[in-house]
Design an enzyme around this catalytic site. Structure first.
Site, mmCIF file in Angstrom:
data_model
loop_
_atom_site.group_PDB
_atom_site.id
_atom_site.type_symbol
_atom_site.label_atom_id
_atom_site.label_comp_id
_atom_site.label_asym_id
_atom_site.label_seq_id
_atom_site.Cartn_x
_atom_site.Cartn_y
_atom_site.Cartn_z
ATOM 1 N N ASN A 11 69.539 7.227 -13.848
ATOM 2 C CA ASN A 11 70.210 6.463 -12.789
ATOM 3 C C ASN A 11 69.347 5.235 -12.512
ATOM 4 O O ASN A 11 68.322 5.338 -11.854
ATOM 5 C CB ASN A 11 70.326 7.363 -11.539
ATOM 6 C CG ASN A 11 70.851 6.607 -10.330
ATOM 7 O OD1 ASN A 11 71.332 5.475 -10.452
ATOM 8 N ND2 ASN A 11 70.757 7.224 -9.164
ATOM 9 N N TRP A 12 69.782 4.119 -13.063
ATOM 10 C CA TRP A 12 68.957 2.898 -12.946
ATOM 11 C C TRP A 12 69.015 2.302 -11.547
ATOM 12 O O TRP A 12 68.257 1.394 -11.228
ATOM 13 C CB TRP A 12 69.410 1.849 -13.962
ATOM 14 C CG TRP A 12 69.193 2.222 -15.405
ATOM 15 C CD1 TRP A 12 68.678 3.399 -15.902
ATOM 16 C CD2 TRP A 12 69.473 1.396 -16.558
ATOM 17 N NE1 TRP A 12 68.631 3.354 -17.268
ATOM 18 C CE2 TRP A 12 69.113 2.142 -17.710
ATOM 19 C CE3 TRP A 12 69.997 0.111 -16.726
ATOM 20 C CZ2 TRP A 12 69.250 1.622 -19.002
ATOM 21 C CZ3 TRP A 12 70.144 -0.390 -18.012
ATOM 22 C CH2 TRP A 12 69.768 0.362 -19.138
ATOM 23 N N LYS A 13 69.949 2.764 -10.736
ATOM 24 C CA LYS A 13 70.153 2.220 -9.383
ATOM 25 C C LYS A 13 70.350 0.700 -9.464
ATOM 26 O O LYS A 13 70.896 0.214 -10.453
ATOM 27 C CB LYS A 13 68.995 2.626 -8.467
ATOM 28 C CG LYS A 13 68.765 4.148 -8.518
ATOM 29 C CD LYS A 13 67.898 4.680 -7.430
ATOM 30 C CE LYS A 13 67.780 6.195 -7.585
ATOM 31 N NZ LYS A 13 67.018 6.830 -6.512
ATOM 32 N N HIS A 98 75.925 10.055 -4.513
ATOM 33 C CA HIS A 98 74.460 9.981 -4.453
ATOM 34 C C HIS A 98 74.042 9.842 -2.992
ATOM 35 O O HIS A 98 74.739 9.199 -2.205
ATOM 36 C CB HIS A 98 73.968 8.781 -5.269
ATOM 37 C CG HIS A 98 72.475 8.788 -5.436
ATOM 38 N ND1 HIS A 98 71.630 8.371 -4.437
ATOM 39 C CD2 HIS A 98 71.699 9.211 -6.452
ATOM 40 C CE1 HIS A 98 70.378 8.527 -4.855
ATOM 41 N NE2 HIS A 98 70.395 9.040 -6.071
ATOM 42 N N GLU A 100 71.994 8.021 -1.617
ATOM 43 C CA GLU A 100 71.887 6.628 -1.146
ATOM 44 C C GLU A 100 73.265 6.081 -0.774
ATOM 45 O O GLU A 100 73.377 5.246 0.119
ATOM 46 C CB GLU A 100 71.193 5.774 -2.229
ATOM 47 C CG GLU A 100 69.693 6.093 -2.272
ATOM 48 C CD GLU A 100 69.039 5.926 -3.634
ATOM 49 O OE1 GLU A 100 69.610 5.266 -4.509
ATOM 50 O OE2 GLU A 100 67.937 6.495 -3.814
ATOM 51 N N GLU A 168 70.089 17.169 -5.673
ATOM 52 C CA GLU A 168 69.031 16.214 -5.372
ATOM 53 C C GLU A 168 68.630 16.332 -3.901
ATOM 54 O O GLU A 168 69.306 15.770 -3.026
ATOM 55 C CB GLU A 168 69.519 14.783 -5.636
ATOM 56 C CG GLU A 168 69.916 14.529 -7.073
ATOM 57 C CD GLU A 168 69.758 13.058 -7.450
ATOM 58 O OE1 GLU A 168 69.076 12.787 -8.438
ATOM 59 O OE2 GLU A 168 70.308 12.197 -6.742
ATOM 60 N N GLY A 174 62.672 9.587 -4.963
ATOM 61 C CA GLY A 174 61.794 8.421 -4.896
ATOM 62 C C GLY A 174 60.521 8.633 -4.090
ATOM 63 O O GLY A 174 59.823 7.670 -3.776
ATOM 64 N N SER A 214 62.428 12.782 -8.057
ATOM 65 C CA SER A 214 61.031 12.692 -8.512
ATOM 66 C C SER A 214 60.748 13.502 -9.763
ATOM 67 O O SER A 214 59.642 14.018 -9.929
ATOM 68 C CB SER A 214 60.070 13.068 -7.378
ATOM 69 O OG SER A 214 60.185 12.152 -6.312
ATOM 70 N N GLY A 235 65.741 8.909 -11.615
ATOM 71 C CA GLY A 235 65.788 7.555 -11.064
ATOM 72 C C GLY A 235 64.654 6.714 -11.631
ATOM 73 O O GLY A 235 64.731 6.191 -12.740
ATOM 74 N N GLY A 236 63.579 6.616 -10.884
ATOM 75 C CA GLY A 236 62.448 5.749 -11.241
ATOM 76 C C GLY A 236 61.987 5.907 -12.683
ATOM 77 O O GLY A 236 61.768 4.905 -13.389
HETATM 78 P P1 PGA Z 1 64.011 9.479 -8.452
HETATM 79 O O1 PGA Z 1 65.583 9.326 -8.132
HETATM 80 O O2 PGA Z 1 63.918 10.107 -9.809
HETATM 81 O O3 PGA Z 1 63.485 8.077 -8.426
HETATM 82 O O4 PGA Z 1 63.445 10.346 -7.380
HETATM 83 C C1 PGA Z 1 66.495 10.299 -8.523
HETATM 84 C C2 PGA Z 1 67.868 9.889 -8.073
HETATM 85 O O5 PGA Z 1 67.996 9.314 -6.986
HETATM 86 O O6 PGA Z 1 68.870 10.111 -8.787
#
Ligand code: PGA
Length: 252
Positions: A11-13, A98, A100, A168, A174, A214, A235-236
């Site tokens: 997930n590149w966001k 998600h 977010e 999640e 994050g 994470s 994500g990251g």
């Molecule tokens: P993260 O994000 O790996 O940066 O914690 C995961 C996500 O939000 O899908």
């Protein structure tokens, strides 16, 4: 029990301009082509890059997804993107719900369900995210929260081919923090049980339930080895090919 092939999804966001996105997609496609990869590999760039990324990875075996879609297929919805538009660009998947989006855009389980219905109608596989906040975990409500998110976020017609679940924990996204293995196992088992109740045992047995929050090269092997964890939503660590690929390899 049937063996479920792992899915590792990036997930590149809201990251990446054309050049970075294409370079990263190329690098992932190269790894998959050099394969055989031990997992299905999905990358979800921002909507602006779905077209280019899909063209870049075409024929490599890498799947491409959006990060959100609208609940209707067209109309007066300024700024929104319809599921059919993602599909038209070459996406096969879309992330929905998600945290977010739930937090920043007020998305509820009902919103997610309506979007999932639209995505299914457009022929996309949905990756439905759910998870408790830190306050909910501290209050001992984790299992009841994820069970109701599961029940309320999935439309009728949900099956193991058109839907993937991503657990999640909001407080793990994050932050570098993760639940203990036992905590992850408990939630995934509860979600598998919910799936059996809501969708039937045969679907539950095939449904992929990812862990996200994470996940990184240093903890991926341990997390991916937990019973009922069928992959990861990253994500990251999905923004660097070496880190992302180390996680794909960790699913072996
Ligand atoms: P993260 O994000 O790996 O940066 O914690 C995961 C996500 O939000 O899908």
């Amino acid at each position: 029990m049937m063996a479920r092939r792992p899915l590792i999804a990036g997930n590149w966001k809201m990251n990446g301009l054309k050049a970075d996105g294409v370079a990263l997609a190329e690098a992932v496609a190269r790894k998959v082509k050099a394969g055989p990869a031990p997992a299905d590999v999905l990358i979800c760039p921002p909507a602006t890059l779905v077209d280019r990324v899909a063209q870049t990875v075409a024929g490599s075996g890498v799947a491409v997804g959006g990060q959100d879609c609208h609940a209707v297929q067209s109309g007066a919805h300024t700024g929104d993107v319809a599921a059919a538009m993602l599909k038209d660009l070459g996406a096969s998947h879309v992330i929905l719900g998600h945290s977010e989006r739930r937090t920043n855009h007020g998305e509820t389980n009902a919103t997610v369900r309506a979007k999932a219905e639209a995505a299914h109608a457009a022929g996309l596989v949905v990756v439905v995210c759910l998870g408790e906040t830190e306050a909910e975990r501290d209050a001992g409500r984790t299992i009841s929260v994820v069970e109701s998110q599961f029940k309320e976020s999935l439309p009728s017609g949900t099956n193991a081919d058109n839907t993937v679940i991503a657990y999640e924990p909001v407080w793990a996204i994050g932050t570098g923090r993760t639940p203990t293995n036992a905590e992850v196992a408990e939630v995934h088992a509860a979600l598998r049980a919910s799936a059996a109740k809501v969708l039937g045992a045969a679907v539950a047995d095939r449904l992929r339930i990812l862990y996200g929050g994470s996940m990184k090269p240093s903890n991926a092997r341990e997390l991916l080895a937990i019973k009922d964890v069928d992959g990861g939503l990253i994500g990251g660590a999905s923004l660097k090919v070496d880190d992302f690929w180390a996680i794909v390899e960790a699913s072996r």
